[in-house]
Design an enzyme around this catalytic site. Structure first.
Site, mmCIF file in Angstrom:
data_model
loop_
_atom_site.group_PDB
_atom_site.id
_atom_site.type_symbol
_atom_site.label_atom_id
_atom_site.label_comp_id
_atom_site.label_asym_id
_atom_site.label_seq_id
_atom_site.Cartn_x
_atom_site.Cartn_y
_atom_site.Cartn_z
ATOM 1 N N ASP A 449 48.661 31.027 26.767
ATOM 2 C CA ASP A 449 49.463 31.713 27.793
ATOM 3 C C ASP A 449 50.545 30.886 28.469
ATOM 4 O OD1 ASP A 449 47.598 33.651 27.235
ATOM 5 O OD2 ASP A 449 46.680 33.681 29.217
ATOM 6 N N GLU A 526 48.318 40.198 24.705
ATOM 7 C CA GLU A 526 48.050 41.337 25.569
ATOM 8 C C GLU A 526 49.328 41.730 26.302
ATOM 9 O OE1 GLU A 526 44.386 41.777 28.554
ATOM 10 O OE2 GLU A 526 45.931 40.405 29.257
ATOM 11 N N GLU A 530 54.900 40.064 30.061
ATOM 12 C CA GLU A 530 54.969 38.723 30.630
ATOM 13 C C GLU A 530 55.608 37.752 29.646
ATOM 14 O OE1 GLU A 530 51.633 38.119 33.975
ATOM 15 O OE2 GLU A 530 50.770 38.549 31.997
#
Length: 922
Positions: A449, A526, A530
């Site tokens: 991430d 996911e 973002e």
């Protein structure tokens, strides 16, 4: 609001078992040293008590690569990363890797190869998958390697390596490659099949076989012969070291594929460009002829690619989790797309300044604007929330609120950008990555991430740079921003400190979130939104700092991933999801398919909302497929049993990209009693919904000649918007023939006739340039010059003009804009003189009678002793003010500039749109 995300969680339905790997311990933290970077710093060792990359049991792990690849930055977060990142101790090979159309898994005897063509819909219908299932294993006779390592890689290909001491095997595999290219020594070529193969062609060194209904061609060197014995197929290599295997779209394709069987792919490269509203990307394979002179090849294009190429394609096609892949007979192809739009903020059309001011104050005056955030993710979300509000405050002339927000953002960024405190960034020399501590969601131990987390930091820094360019200089804090960018999205393939585009898969068209890819379903992502948040942040940061390379990188990433999101998360054309999968959207995309789920909840609002947040001026690409937005919202409400409750603000904003009026009506009915999502605020939601209700939805069919431009359509009326980060005015042209004049460092809106309406940004009200000789004028086009600011002669004149430069405009008429305030940008230069400070005072004589009704004195600006212009603005703060503003009727506006401290002259720039006074009047 929902509980903070915790990854992984049982809420995700993953029917396939997780695959595993593991490696011996790497060195622990060394004694930390601080590495200066501009005004900031990072540590070269992680803080005590923290972890870097580990196996699933917490054992430190190092990249699993060959000596040839030692020391090179490993591209974690890729479709094949389990080859190099051994997450689980009992699997030193790899987990399933989804190249498409082929799937792969490394094992002791070589490379498993599969071609899954029948999807399974599992988990109560919440997931579809084309799971890896072995059709054959490619290897060498006798090969029994203790592990598999990454030997080499390029933009979308990788070369795994096996060796058992007597035999060595390398294979090159990749996205879109129907071939596996093998080089081996110490044994014959060996193919073991999952069931006895049916032979449909036997041409000696070329063999066509069918396994589990899938057709494969095996190619050995000329003069050799394939032999079939049960499920084992072997061929001597005749003194050579190469052979290849291809999956065929049909048996009659054998001749075509044979032509390219010995043209081995050795690398892959994408090159992108942005020009006048169009993004072009060329995807090229490099090849080596093992036999003959043929250097061409075959490659399969994903849907998001073949939709946007004019290059000829063959009739051949493959099945994949991303829909049909179409085959091109060439080593390269080019895509061309309309560039996705990015704005620092929407225009404030229709917004009530008083109402917005109230909402802004709720955030700016909060007792804890960061909501207790301490780790990289939640700090990032808080930074993003505050950054979105800065342009909004500026639009309504609320300079104090704007500067309060900027101060909060700068303070928190500088805190993180300085090593040695409770939070810092640390460089991991083993993995060549920058990790923020406190970390979260595996951003440290799994390298998950980084693009999600750091995108918020870059976005916030870009907004600061828009208003305070000096802060963003490399000598100040810009170099630390650049270091985060290099970690998450480095455009360089030759940077020895970070990998090329760590998280973004250029061929798949989107990013991956897992650093190790250690799942049977492959890698996953996911929150696609973002990911695109980082891309939009690169556009804004590059624009604000004059770095067109980063600006154009961001535009390429945003445009490419925007189309991939539309096709693979939202099934925009309803051509990707299998017919048996009864959902219109997914929360997560996996290498093997996709899932209607998230890592932390099965709540429909969050499944749908996680691919919309954060909603910013970089979200406009989502409006390119309005029917998909409508289906998305309709499904959410069906699954939710009614309209959104928890994430209503995110979903209202998302809906407004297709149906602004309907979304605004929901706000009007329900804005009183809800808690904003953690990265949102009522100020931003109100402003967003009101602006789109007034302007209409974004119109992606029209593009501007600047990445920071957009078009909105309501009925038959188009509104053109552009932000100019530059220091000179420019004209933005649009693909429908319209044009818009945009002042320097301003946003403009207009109807596309060549003129512009005053828009948000630094230019609120009338803008006056300075002229040598003492004039303030709205005229442009003068020659740049400068005036000398007399020395303070060693005395302190803070607050009191001393031999000032005076500039005036007389006969000024204007209506005071409610809530607005004075702004200015003055270019000053102290040369090499130390200890100087310049000060400004602005005075208003409302009726021109000789009496100044309002006087504003600003804090002085301490210049540096380095030759070159620096910008002094009202953001330094108001020192004192007397009187009150009112409407100007034949009035006089005066600007005074003097030396408050120091012993030396300095200069003030005149005759340019970089030195201006902006008065709060219409």
């Amino acid at each position: 609001m929902p509980a903070p995300r915790s990854r992984p969680a049982a809420a995700l339905v993953l029917v396939s078992a997780l695959a595993a790997l593991g490696l011996g311990p790497a060195a622990g933290p060394a004694a930390a040293a601080t590495v200066p970077v501009g005004a900031g710093s990072y540590s070269d060792a992680r803080p005590a008590g923290t972890s870097g990359p580990t196996t699933s049991t917490g054992t430190p792990v190092a990249p699993k690569v060959t000596p040839a690849a030692q020391g090179k930055p490993v591209p974690t977060n890729d479709w094949w990363s389990s080859l190099a990142f051994q997450r689980y101790g009992d699997n030193p090979y790899s987990t399933p890797m989804y190249g498409h159309p082929l799937t792969y898994q490394a094992v002791a005897g070589g490379l498993e190869v599969g071609y899954p063509t029948s999807p399974a819909v599992v988990g109560d219908g919440r997931q579809y998958e084309f799971a890896h299932k072995r059709d054959l294993t490619l290897g060498l006779t006798g090969l029994n390697s203790p592990d598999t390592k990454a030997d080499a890689w390029s933009d979308w290909t990788v070369t795994p390596y096996w060796s058992d001491g007597a035999r060595t095997l390398r294979t090159t595999i990749g996205h879109g490659l129907p071939f596996v290219y093998a080089r081996g020594s110490g044994g014959d070529a060996r193919i073991t099949t999952a069931e006895p193969p049916a032979v449909f062609a036997d041409q000696g060194n070329v063999l066509g076989i069918t396994v589990a209904g899938h057709h494969y061609a095996l190619f050995a060197p000329t003069g050799t012969d394939w032999n079939v014995s049960g499920t084992t197929v072997t061929a001597g290599l005749g003194g050579k070291d190469y052979f290849s295997v291809a999956v065929l779209p049909s048996t009659d394709a054998l001749a075509t594929y044979r032509k390219y069987a010995y043209s081995f792919v050795t690398g892959s490269t994408v090159n992108w460009s942005y020009d006048a509203g169009t993004v072009r990307a060329t995807y090229t394979l490099t090849t080596e002829a093992k036999e003959g002179t043929e250097r061409g090849t075959l490659q399969a294009l994903y849907r998001h690619q073949w939709l946007h190429t004019a290059d000829p394609l063959t009739p051949y096609a493959y099945v994949s989790p991303r829909g049909t892949m179409k085959v091109r007979e060439s080593a390269s192809f080019t895509t061309s797309q309309r560039a996705a739009a990015t704005l620092p903020a929407l225009p404030g059309a229709g917004v009530d300044p008083a109402r917005l001011r109230g909402y802004l104050n709720e955030v700016a005056n909060s007792s804890d604007p960061f909501s207790g955030a301490v780790d990289t993710y939640w700090t990032g979300k808080a930074l993003g929330k505050l950054a979105q509000l800065v342009p909004l405050a500026d639009q309504i002339g609320e300079g104090a609120i704007r500067d309060r927000l900027l101060g909060l953002i700068k303070g928190r960024l500088q805190d993180w950008f300085t090593a040695g405190g409770a939070n810092e960034f640390s460089y991991d020399r083993t993995w060549k990555t920058l990790i923020g501590y406190p970390a979260s969601y595996g951003s440290d131990t799994e390298l998950n991430d980084h693009h999600f987390h750091y995108g918020y930091y870059v976005y916030a820094a870009a907004i600061v740079a828009q208003y305070d360019p000096a802060w963003a200089a490399d000598s100040a804090w810009g170099a630390m921003v650049g270091t985060l960018i290099r970690d998450a999205a480095d455009p360089s393939r030759t940077d020895s400190a970070f990998p090329f585009l760590r998280g973004f898969d250029v061929y798949a068209g989107h990013s991956w979130a897992s650093g190790h890819q250690g799942f049977a379903a492959g890698n996953n992502q996911e929150s696609s939104s973002e990911s695109t948040n980082l891309s939009a942040a690169l556009v804004l940061w590059g624009s604000a700092t004059g770095d067109t390379r980063l600006r154009d990188l961001g535009t390429y990433l945003l445009t490419t991933e925007g189309e991939a999101v539309a096709q693979y998360w939202f099934d925009a054309d309803q051509q990707v999801f299998p017919a048996a999968f009864q959902h219109d959207t997914v929360g997560m995309v996996w290498g093997s398919g996709a899932a209607y789920s998230t890592w932390w909840t099965a709540n429909p609002e969050e499944i749908h909302g996680i691919n919309a947040l954060p909603v910013t001026g970089g979200s406009l690409h989502l409006a390119g497929h309005k029917d998909a937005v409508r289906r998305n919202i309709a499904e959410m409400e069906r699954e939710n049993g009614g309209p959104a409750v928890e994430w209503r603000d995110i979903l209202w904003e998302f809906q407004s990209l297709a149906d602004p009026g309907a979304a605004k009506a929901k706000w009007d009915a329900g804005n009183a009693g809800y808690t904003p999502e953690a990265g949102e605020s009522k100020a931003h939601t109100y402003h967003w919904l009101t602006a789109l209700d007034t302007l209409g939805a974004p119109d992606a069919t029209v593009t501007g000649s600047l990445p920071t431009s957009a078009v909105f359509t309501k009925g038959t009326t188009r509104t053109y918007v552009a932000h100019n980060h530059g220091t000179t005015a420019r004209t933005v042209t649009f693909s429908d023939g319209a044009s818009l004049s945009v002042p320097a460092r301003s946003t403009a809106t207009g109807t596309g006739t060549g003129g512009s309406d005053p828009g948000p940004g630094p230019s609120t009200g009338n803008t006056f340039q300075l002229r040598t000789g003492g004039a303030l004028t709205t005229a442009t086009g003068a020659t740049a010059g400068s005036d000398t600011i007399a020395s303070a002669q060693g005395a302190n004149h803070d607050g009191t003009p001393y031999r000032p430069l005076v500039y005036e405009a007389r006969g000024v008429n204007g209506t005071l804009r409610s809530g607005a305030s004075t702004t200015f940008r003055l270019q000053v230069d102290a040369g090499t003189t130390v200890g100087l400070g310049q000060q400004a005072r602005v005075s208003y004589d409302l009726t021109g009678d000789g009496t100044f009704d309002r006087t504003e004195t600003y804090q002085y600006f301490a210049t540096d002793p380095v030759t070159g212009w620096e910008e002094y603005g009202q953001s330094r703060g108001l020192k004192s003010a007397t009187g009150a503003l009112g409407d100007l009727r034949g009035g006089t506006v005066r600007l005074e500039v003097w030396s408050a401290i120091g012993n030396g002259d300095s200069r003030l720039q005149t005759g340019t749109d970089r030195s201006v006074l902006v008065i709060p009047y219409d």
